[in-house]
Design a protein around this motif. Structure first.
Motif, PDB file in Angstrom:
ATOM      1  N   PRO A   1       2.744 -71.131  30.577  1.00 29.24           N
ATOM      2  CA  PRO A   1       1.676 -70.551  31.387  1.00 29.24           C
ATOM      3  C   PRO A   1       2.034 -70.489  32.879  1.00 29.24           C
ATOM      4  O   PRO A   1       2.859 -71.248  33.365  1.00 29.24           O
ATOM      5  N   PHE A   2       1.373 -69.586  33.555  1.00 32.04           N
ATOM      6  CA  PHE A   2       1.554 -69.397  34.988  1.00 32.04           C
ATOM      7  C   PHE A   2       0.330 -69.918  35.745  1.00 32.04           C
ATOM      8  O   PHE A   2      -0.774 -69.922  35.204  1.00 32.04           O
ATOM      9  N   THR A   3       0.553 -70.318  36.976  1.00 36.70           N
ATOM     10  CA  THR A   3      -0.561 -70.720  37.835  1.00 36.70           C
ATOM     11  C   THR A   3      -0.883 -69.561  38.767  1.00 36.70           C
ATOM     12  O   THR A   3      -0.034 -69.157  39.554  1.00 36.70           O
ATOM     13  N   PRO A   4      -2.082 -68.997  38.680  1.00 37.18           N
ATOM     14  CA  PRO A   4      -2.415 -67.851  39.523  1.00 37.18           C
ATOM     15  C   PRO A   4      -2.544 -68.256  40.996  1.00 37.18           C
ATOM     16  O   PRO A   4      -3.018 -69.346  41.296  1.00 37.18           O
ATOM     17  N   LYS A   5      -2.069 -67.393  41.891  1.00 35.37           N
ATOM     18  CA  LYS A   5      -2.180 -67.662  43.338  1.00 35.37           C
ATOM     19  C   LYS A   5      -3.574 -67.351  43.857  1.00 35.37           C
ATOM     20  O   LYS A   5      -3.973 -67.812  44.907  1.00 35.37           O
ATOM     21  N   ASN A   6      -4.265 -66.492  43.133  1.00 33.27           N
ATOM     22  CA  ASN A   6      -5.601 -66.080  43.549  1.00 33.27           C
ATOM     23  C   ASN A   6      -6.618 -66.685  42.578  1.00 33.27           C
ATOM     24  O   ASN A   6      -6.677 -66.295  41.413  1.00 33.27           O
ATOM     25  N   PRO A   7      -7.433 -67.642  43.046  1.00 34.11           N
ATOM     26  CA  PRO A   7      -8.386 -68.288  42.143  1.00 34.11           C
ATOM     27  C   PRO A   7      -9.389 -67.301  41.536  1.00 34.11           C
ATOM     28  O   PRO A   7      -9.922 -67.533  40.448  1.00 34.11           O
ATOM     29  N   ASP A   8      -9.608 -66.182  42.238  1.00 37.44           N
ATOM     30  CA  ASP A   8     -10.531 -65.153  41.731  1.00 37.44           C
ATOM     31  C   ASP A   8      -9.799 -64.081  40.928  1.00 37.44           C
ATOM     32  O   ASP A   8     -10.291 -62.963  40.785  1.00 37.44           O
ATOM     33  N   PHE A   9      -8.608 -64.406  40.423  1.00 32.92           N
ATOM     34  CA  PHE A   9      -7.777 -63.387  39.764  1.00 32.92           C
ATOM     35  C   PHE A   9      -8.526 -62.659  38.646  1.00 32.92           C
ATOM     36  O   PHE A   9      -8.371 -61.464  38.457  1.00 32.92           O
ATOM     37  N   ARG A  10      -9.358 -63.393  37.911  1.00 32.41           N
ATOM     38  CA  ARG A  10     -10.015 -62.804  36.757  1.00 32.41           C
ATOM     39  C   ARG A  10     -10.997 -61.711  37.185  1.00 32.41           C
ATOM     40  O   ARG A  10     -11.013 -60.605  36.629  1.00 32.41           O
ATOM     41  N   GLU A  11     -11.768 -62.034  38.190  1.00 28.81           N
ATOM     42  CA  GLU A  11     -12.768 -61.100  38.702  1.00 28.81           C
ATOM     43  C   GLU A  11     -12.095 -59.869  39.348  1.00 28.81           C
ATOM     44  O   GLU A  11     -12.481 -58.721  39.100  1.00 28.81           O
TER      45      GLU A  11
END
Lengths: 150, 150, 150, 150
Positions: free
Chosen positions: C3-13
């Protein structure tokens, strides 16, 4: 799209020096035959050392020539202080790599600040007749120069 | 999609013999490390003879290894009396080809009577750590065997 | 690599909003079925409106789904304020695009500050059985967001 | 390599009929603008229905046009009774697909009994000015015609 105006007035000297630094090119016997802004031609004699199971030159070797033709073509349009990196390429093999010598031509299709797209053509030459044997489309990236790994 | 059932019971012997007939592989120092139906691993030590301007192994040489891993993987599933030809491939370069040695893994994604599609992965190995440095997708073609060109 | 750690916490939205802004996806009936950091699944019902001469879904439409799965997968790992651009992709068509519905899965193979490389797989689904029909390898580029053209 | 001699004297009628049978082309608004042996030009007006998040035409739709231009170009050189299948293609996106209309040009680079290799170029047209926005290299396969799936 040609002709292009090089950003680096010393492009010829720098591109030639970069080509000459590649030991792979020397080992494969590939030489720089022509260099214009955004356009390059390389030449390679046939050598049995680089053949596949049918005695034709190996597709990977043809690809090495095409990649370098594209890379030097892209590099010739980059500003001073650039290094160049191949991002990706795609090769179609059209005919057996069978001939006395081979020519690799690379031209820039779309120059860019970060990415440059090139097309390459590989030809086999036999008795003065050129046959198109492979094509390449490749993406090259410009980045600040780094020092050579020893 | 693995595992595959080979059509040629002598696939291992034939594929190994075909690999060994490729002088390019010998010159590049590439050897056959593993061969299963539809799956191949090749190994190559680092050599300064095949480097580009930064001292990394040239993308064309990495491509030669990947193409051969894909080609032998495809060939291992072909019926007796087949020859194999690379139609096309695409390589993405992900990281510098920098390491003590390199591994090329090829697997068949879709075998076919005429065309077989394979995927390849190239890894650099340094101090026991493998780094993915390049990927390939390639199309290979089966055709009746022809005699070696002298 | 996952798995990867997204840099943008709001990536999903943000990734969902970007997907929803693409009118092409709505027109083609493609919806976002799953979204994880660096991994995306899209779904598309069969429609006769997008078929080729044999009644199968057109390769360009399959490519649109694959490109978008790869693009959203890459986008999910980019920092806030990024826009995304497809640099290039390569599609291999493995089987006819024939089924009740289609799934497009994209995963990140190599994330990068500027360039991200992804792989995509397209599946046809018929009577609950999935068939791999196409693969993609693509390069995506991150760049600062620009405003929508009206 | 042009001009080519078509093997099928009715190539124009057959290729046009095949193009017209593709509902995807109608839905996308793509029409056949020019057809010569081994050379095709398609036209498509801009439609907001096929845009991505920045209002440009989606890369997959551009690819659908390029693939079809290549496919019809290859098909025009095939013998009577052939069907055509796309094996693979690679697209480089060079500039945003932004314009009043779009042109897709496909030419045959290497015709073959089984496989034909083509190149495509996509142009955006705005105020009479054409901009090269994408390139394709593709492999097409000839096979005996099959009946349309209902």
């Amino acid at each position: 799209m040609l002709p292009f105006t090089p950003k680096n007035p010393d492009f010829r000297e720098i591109a030639t020096a970069t080509f000459d630094t590649q030991r792979a090119m020397r080992t494969l016997g590939i030489s720089l035959a022509r260099l214009e802004p955004g356009e390059v031609e390389l030449a390679m004699p046939y050598s049995p050392d680089f053949t596949q199971q049918n005695g034709f030159v190996h597709a990977g070797i043809i690809t090495a020539g095409l990649d370098n033709a594209c890379g030097i073509a892209a590099f010739s349009l980059m500003p001073a202080g650039s290094d160049i990196l191949t991002v990706e390429f795609k090769t179609n093999l059209l005919a057996p790599a069978k001939g006395e010598r081979f020519m690799f031509r690379g031209i820039v299709i779309k120059p860019g600040r970060t990415l440059t797209v090139c097309e390459g053509r590989a030809y086999a030459v036999q008795d003065g007749v050129e046959t198109l044997i492979a094509t390449m489309t490749g993406t090259l990236m410009s980045l600040p120069r780094r020092e050579r790994v020893e």
